[in-house]
Design an enzyme around this catalytic site. Structure first.
Site, mmCIF file in Angstrom:
data_model
loop_
_atom_site.group_PDB
_atom_site.id
_atom_site.type_symbol
_atom_site.label_atom_id
_atom_site.label_comp_id
_atom_site.label_asym_id
_atom_site.label_seq_id
_atom_site.Cartn_x
_atom_site.Cartn_y
_atom_site.Cartn_z
ATOM 1 N N GLY A 1 21.016 -15.074 -56.616
ATOM 2 C CA GLY A 1 20.089 -16.198 -56.531
ATOM 3 C C GLY A 1 18.712 -15.776 -56.977
ATOM 4 O O GLY A 1 18.353 -14.599 -56.935
ATOM 5 N N GLU A 2 17.936 -16.739 -57.447
ATOM 6 C CA GLU A 2 16.568 -16.448 -57.830
ATOM 7 C C GLU A 2 15.744 -17.721 -57.794
ATOM 8 O O GLU A 2 16.256 -18.828 -57.886
ATOM 9 C CB GLU A 2 16.497 -15.808 -59.207
ATOM 10 C CG GLU A 2 17.144 -16.586 -60.328
ATOM 11 C CD GLU A 2 17.114 -15.805 -61.636
ATOM 12 O OE1 GLU A 2 16.017 -15.465 -62.082
ATOM 13 O OE2 GLU A 2 18.193 -15.534 -62.190
ATOM 14 N N TYR B 1 9.886 -17.113 -55.968
ATOM 15 C CA TYR B 1 9.305 -16.083 -55.118
ATOM 16 C C TYR B 1 10.045 -14.758 -55.190
ATOM 17 O O TYR B 1 9.589 -13.772 -54.625
ATOM 18 C CB TYR B 1 9.268 -16.576 -53.662
ATOM 19 C CG TYR B 1 8.467 -17.835 -53.534
ATOM 20 C CD1 TYR B 1 7.084 -17.779 -53.423
ATOM 21 C CD2 TYR B 1 9.082 -19.073 -53.586
ATOM 22 C CE1 TYR B 1 6.343 -18.938 -53.343
ATOM 23 C CE2 TYR B 1 8.344 -20.237 -53.503
ATOM 24 C CZ TYR B 1 6.970 -20.170 -53.378
ATOM 25 O OH TYR B 1 6.237 -21.321 -53.314
ATOM 26 N N VAL C 1 17.277 -12.434 -55.706
ATOM 27 C CA VAL C 1 18.140 -11.955 -54.628
ATOM 28 C C VAL C 1 19.362 -11.265 -55.224
ATOM 29 O O VAL C 1 20.034 -11.818 -56.103
ATOM 30 C CB VAL C 1 18.583 -13.104 -53.708
ATOM 31 C CG1 VAL C 1 19.433 -12.566 -52.555
ATOM 32 C CG2 VAL C 1 17.367 -13.856 -53.165
ATOM 33 N N ASP D 1 10.464 -25.394 -46.631
ATOM 34 C CA ASP D 1 11.264 -25.448 -47.855
ATOM 35 C C ASP D 1 12.740 -25.678 -47.528
ATOM 36 O O ASP D 1 13.616 -24.978 -48.036
ATOM 37 C CB ASP D 1 11.084 -24.159 -48.659
ATOM 38 C CG ASP D 1 11.477 -24.335 -50.127
ATOM 39 O OD1 ASP D 1 11.475 -25.489 -50.605
ATOM 40 O OD2 ASP D 1 11.792 -23.335 -50.786
#
Length: 427
Positions: free
Chosen positions: A123-124, A127, A130, A243
């Site tokens: 994931g990305e 921020y 991952v 979020d």
């Protein structure tokens, strides 16, 4: 005989013998002490033979990293190399002691992720990126989030978040295991959840039939609500996530949700009803008052939760410009469908088994109430948990199919509840 006088100062013999014996004993002690100090090793300060470093750098690969901890300021540690008697100075990162959690070294995380290999990316976002990793020392699968913005204010927020969120423990919150802070690197290490995220299961290629049944969807939304209830009502200071969205809801093999990504989380003390901050979040999920004023509190999370709930029911994105104009904004379209009593139209077409109309009605009204434009009219998230968990025991009106699901004025369904039932009052 011992009483007779002797030529030695006219002293008695017993006295002379006693003095002689004592003198000989003292001399023996003196000689023994000389021998002891003569053979004692040199007690001058010596250079250490080993070092348990407080900080480390990637270049010092031969040092045992198991006992590393963070310290304040720049720490200089002396290291005696085994093959030569000279001192090497190791300079550590300028990071305050965070006082919590396991400190992973950069080398450990590089090894765990195969050097942050692209094939390990899970994931990305804005921020950080991952990675899936395997820590060899403990044979533990972890999610390694390499933060991209690690300067200035982000440095302060990194410390606050690790200190505050690191102690959070809830079955529906992704657990933060530790961190790494070496040089410019700021990395968070989380438990690894092995079944992707909710966005992938709602909007990815899952075929004609979604594995997310209605019961599974309700399990996910209730678990998410319980996680938010813990953040809002179970902690002091309370935590506002800021979020909440489908990509931040991770799922395990049993479809248990784990709310993740506290990168935007803010602490809200009991003496403060709002905090003012730079508006950050994801299009479609951000509460209108937060977007317009920058003021955020737990009601902002409730709004995002309401949007997430509608996304889970419909299988649609919060904002989708590929759809007809009247269907672009999910919350407006769902409100229109509820007002027109076209409840079946909002269900995800990939969901095979449909819920009872009274159950669907209740879910939609709760979701719309959470996403009310007026923040004061949104329910507390703990109240939402109570309503959703009571859905298996519908009220007498719902069993008769008499409930009215029309949306109240100002775009909000009116919901009244007690410990026995939940009823809907038309606007």
């Amino acid at each position: 005989m011992t009483d007779q006088a002797t030529p030695i100062f006219g002293l008695h013999l017993w006295l002379v013998l006693g003095v002689s014996t004592g003198t000989i004993f003292v001399l023996l002690l003196f000689l023994l002490s000389l021998c002891f100090f003569k053979h004692k090793p040199n007690n001058k300060p010596i250079k250490p033979q080993t070092l348990i470093p407080i900080t480390t750098t990637p270049q010092l690969t031969n040092i045992n990293n198991n006992n590393n901890i963070l310290t304040s300021g720049i720490e200089k540690q002396a290291l005696l190399l085994e093959d030569e008697p000279k001192i090497q100075v190791v300079v550590g990162p300028e990071v305050s002691h965070l006082g919590w959690g396991h400190w992973y070294t950069l080398r450990e995380l590089e090894d765990a992720t195969d050097g942050f290999a692209p094939e390990n990316v899970v994931g990305e976002g804005g921020y950080g990126i991952v990675y899936h990793g395997l820590v060899a020392a403990t044979n533990t699968h972890v999610a390694v989030k390499n933060l991209l913005n690690n300067r200035g204010q982000a440095e302060k927020e990194f410390e606050v978040e690790v200190e505050a969120i690191g102690r959070v423990r809830h079955k529906n919150l992704l657990r933060l295991l530790g961190y790494c802070a070496e040089g410019a690197h700021r990395i968070l290490v989380y438990e690894y959840v092995n079944n992707g995220n909710l966005e992938q299961w709602l909007h990815g290629d899952v075929g004609l039939c979604s594995p997310l049944t209605w019961d599974i969807r309700m399990k996910i939304i209730i678990g998410t609500a319980k996680a938010l209830t813990y953040l809002h009502e179970g902690l002091e200071p309370k935590v506002v996530h800021r979020d909440i969205k489908s990509s931040n809801i991770l799922l395990d093999k049993l479809w248990n949700p784990k709310v993740s990504d506290f990168g935007l989380a803010k602490l809200l003390g009991a003496d403060r009803s709002y905090i003012t901050t730079r508006v950050m979040g994801t299009l479609g999920y951000v509460a209108p008052e937060y977007a317009s004023t920058g003021m955020v509190n737990e009601r902002s999370d409730v709004y995002s939760f309401g949007i997430l709930f509608m996304e889970l029911i419909t299988g649609r994105y919060p904002v989708d410009y590929k759809r007809p104009q009247e269907e672009v904004h999910l919350v407006e379209w769902v409100r229109q469908m509820v007002n027109e009593r076209c409840l079946e139209k909002v269900l995800d077409p990939k969901m095979i088994e449909k819920p009872a109309s009274c159950v669907l009605k209740r879910a939609l009204v709760v979701a719309l109430r959470c996403a009310d434009l007026n923040s004061e009219k949104r329910p507390k998230i703990g109240h939402v948990v109570h309503i959703l968990e009571s859905q298996d025991q519908p009220s007498s009106k719902e069993r008769r199919g008499v409930g009215d699901s029309r949306v109240a004025p100002h775009g909000s369904p009116s919901v009244e509840s007690n410990e026995k039932q939940v009823t809907y009052i038309g606007g």
